[in-house]
Write an enzyme that holds these catalytic residues in place. Structure first.
Site, PDB file in Angstrom:
ATOM      1  N   HIS A  90      25.002 -40.005 -26.525  1.00  0.00           N
ATOM      2  CA  HIS A  90      25.982 -40.103 -25.443  1.00  0.00           C
ATOM      3  C   HIS A  90      27.126 -41.067 -25.757  1.00  0.00           C
ATOM      4  CE1 HIS A  90      23.402 -43.570 -24.061  1.00  0.00           C
ATOM      5  NE2 HIS A  90      24.584 -44.067 -23.790  1.00  0.00           N
ATOM      6  N   ASP A 116      18.696 -38.021 -27.580  1.00  0.00           N
ATOM      7  CA  ASP A 116      19.832 -38.917 -27.359  1.00  0.00           C
ATOM      8  C   ASP A 116      20.087 -39.816 -28.564  1.00  0.00           C
ATOM      9  OD1 ASP A 116      22.027 -39.929 -26.057  1.00  0.00           O
ATOM     10  OD2 ASP A 116      20.895 -41.426 -24.940  1.00  0.00           O
ATOM     11  N   GLY A 122      27.734 -50.725 -23.233  1.00  0.00           N
ATOM     12  CA  GLY A 122      28.168 -51.126 -24.571  1.00  0.00           C
ATOM     13  C   GLY A 122      27.005 -51.465 -25.473  1.00  0.00           C
ATOM     14  N   ASN A 123      25.851 -51.851 -24.877  1.00  0.00           N
ATOM     15  CA  ASN A 123      24.637 -52.099 -25.667  1.00  0.00           C
ATOM     16  C   ASN A 123      24.005 -50.809 -26.152  1.00  0.00           C
ATOM     17  OD1 ASN A 123      24.082 -54.946 -23.811  1.00  0.00           O
ATOM     18  ND2 ASN A 123      23.716 -54.976 -26.005  1.00  0.00           N
ATOM     19  N   SER A 124      24.338 -49.679 -25.525  1.00  0.00           N
ATOM     20  CA  SER A 124      23.736 -48.400 -25.906  1.00  0.00           C
ATOM     21  C   SER A 124      23.941 -48.125 -27.388  1.00  0.00           C
ATOM     22  CB  SER A 124      24.346 -47.262 -25.081  1.00  0.00           C
ATOM     23  OG  SER A 124      23.930 -47.316 -23.750  1.00  0.00           O
ATOM     24  N   LEU A 144      31.931 -17.303 -33.445  1.00  0.00           N
ATOM     25  CA  LEU A 144      30.735 -16.469 -33.369  1.00  0.00           C
ATOM     26  C   LEU A 144      31.014 -15.110 -32.737  1.00  0.00           C
ATOM     27  CD1 LEU A 144      27.989 -19.010 -32.185  1.00  0.00           C
ATOM     28  CD2 LEU A 144      27.983 -17.730 -34.330  1.00  0.00           C
ATOM     29  N   GLY A 145      31.818 -15.116 -31.685  1.00  0.00           N
ATOM     30  CA  GLY A 145      32.120 -13.864 -30.986  1.00  0.00           C
ATOM     31  C   GLY A 145      31.163 -13.564 -29.855  1.00  0.00           C
TER      32      GLY A 145
END
Length: 501
Positions: free
Chosen positions: A222, A255, A333-335, A401-402
């Site tokens: 994230h 994640d 911000g620690n993530s 891909l279509g």
């Protein structure tokens, strides 16, 4: 409490614990001495008549004494009637017994074996000392006793060694304001505003590997998902000298993501160290931990705490995850930053923090930080770091891909008992997808080894692939008796053909 006619000095003593003269058990004595000025001095002594004597010293006005405090006490001068003296004696004995009991409980707590936290321990001479490597988990943690008797933990050596393993990450995403803004801008003015703006996200990352040409960094998905630009700041660098990072691979379910930086782009003033990954399965509730990360985007900072709980099922934006809970402060911000044990090993990737505002009717919830157990994502990280590092391809050279499709989110997947991903609503005739055997109602679950959870996510992935590239796509087909997984190879088409039609 004391008789007013005592001359200059009053001495009261009582036995704080039962004594065993030959069994090796300790006897604790407490005495209170009032010199006449109103001040009291407290004594503690531990005597084992069958083994070596032990002394315990704790700051303030405490003293060591190995002899029975009942001995050699000055004789009291007595006044008053016998009944008053009897009442006074009972009150004094009860008071000192309470002091002795409290002292015994306190001694038991301090003298215990707190090996996980590395608290002060008593050696054979009764002196306070930090536990050894065999006695304490935290062999690099210094513990000392402040003047006020509070045990203070010094983690500076661990931080100094591991700060270069953690980086600050800033990702930039271009956001389109949408049709409403276009309408407003057209009728009410707005100059040459394109209706787009940049949104920055601050996060952290952990250096996990260095190859001949790249430095690999693990972070939260994230932190970098949907980003158009990723900047990395290493320890010792100024933010204005940030270097470019390329997303190597992502996994939304876990994640986690891996970002690569060219070693040739890293300035000489950058402090770099590859982190040591530990085993989060071995950690215990109550073990101390250290969190390092780019809190609130201000730059690297350090907090400490303990493991509050394991195996917490936590609802996050990308679904339910099983995480470690800690009371070490983890803020925005620690993530993506590191959660370390006292050996300096990474045992978790910081991911989230719960907090609620306090009110008159509800208490504030603080100190609930969460981290991804490193052992649960080790295989995922290994897969991502082995992927090819890619950069965005010019729009007129991108592959396609279509297909058209809709999202199958976690709730839909549970309700309909189908895989999560992108369910195909139509397939273009003679499109790359049709040629590979992809059909309507198939569900795309993976693209080039990376999980797919939404159509927008699939479109973002395609921005890094050129026309005519061969890509493995995992799909789930409805067999009538459920969905069966299958992997097909698709040769991507030339998107420029679509723009010319």
């Amino acid at each position: 409490m004391y008789d007013n006619d005592y001359e200059n000095e009053q001495t009261n003593s009582g036995e704080g614990a039962a004594q065993d003269s030959g069994s090796g058990e300790q006897t604790y004595y407490n005495s209170a001495k009032d010199s006449g000025s109103g001040e009291q001095t407290y004594y503690n002594s531990a005597k084992d008549s069958g083994s070596e004597e032990q002394n315990h010293s704790y700051g303030g006005n405490y003293y060591n004494q190995n002899n029975n405090p009942y001995q050699n006490q000055p004789e009291k001068k007595k006044k008053g009637n016998g009944f008053a003296k009897f009442i006074i004696a009972i009150v004094v004995v009860l008071g000192i017994s309470l002091v002795a009991a409290a002292g015994f409980i306190w001694l038991s707590r301090v003298d215990g074996d707190h090996d996980d936290m590395g608290f002060l321990q008593q050696n054979e001479n009764g002196q306070s000392s930090a536990g050894s490597k065999e006695e304490a988990t935290y062999d690099q943690t210094k513990v000392y006793e402040a003047a006020d008797g509070i045990a203070v933990t010094d983690v500076s050596e661990i931080v100094e060694q591991n700060m270069p393993s953690v980086v600050a990450i800033t990702s930039t995403t271009v956001i389109e304001r949408g049709q409403y803004y276009d309408f407003y801008n057209y009728y009410f003015g707005g100059g040459n505003d394109s209706g787009k703006y940049q949104q920055e996200t601050a996060g952290s990352g952990i250096i996990i590997k260095q190859t001949e040409g790249e430095l690999l960094i693990v972070t939260n998905n994230h932190v970098v998902e949907d980003s158009d630009n990723v900047k990395i700041v290493f320890d010792g660098m100024d933010s204005k000298d940030a270097v470019d990072g390329q997303i190597k691979g992502t996994n939304p379910t876990s994640d986690v993501a891996v970002v690569a930086v060219k070693t040739s782009d890293i300035p000489k003033n950058a402090n770099i160290r590859v982190a040591t990954l530990g085993n989060s399965d071995d950690i215990k509730v109550g073990n101390g931990v250290i969190a390092i990360g780019n809190a609130l985007g201000y730059g690297q900072s350090v907090t400490t705490g303990i493991i509050s709980a394991k195996d917490r099922n936590v609802e996050l934006d990308n679904g339910t995850m099983t995480l470690l809970q800690t009371d070490a402060a983890i803020n925005g911000g620690n993530s993506g930053g590191a959660l370390l044990n006292a050996k300096g090993e990474v045992i978790g990737i910081n991911v989230a923090k719960y907090s609620s505002s306090s009110s008159a009717n509800s208490a504030s919830i603080e100190g609930m930080g969460f981290a991804i157990p490193i052992s649960s994502v080790t295989d995922t990280i290994n897969n991502l770091e082995n992927m090819k590092t890619r950069q965005k391809v010019d729009e007129d050279k991108r592959g396609y891909l279509g297909i058209n499709g809709n999202d199958v989110d976690e709730e839909d997947a549970l309700f309909y008992n189908i895989p999560q991903g992108v369910i195909i609503t139509s397939v273009g005739e003679n499109s790359p997808a049709a040629k590979a055997g992809i059909e309507e109602k198939d569900i795309i679950t993976s693209f080039d080894g990376q999980e797919i959870k939404s159509m927008s996510e699939l479109q973002k992935k395609l921005e890094y692939y050129a026309a005519n590239e061969k890509v493995k796509v995992a799909i789930s087909k409805n067999t009538g008796n459920g969905y069966q997984s299958k992997e097909v190879t698709v040769t991507l088409g030339d998107s420029s053909v679509l723009s010319n039609d």
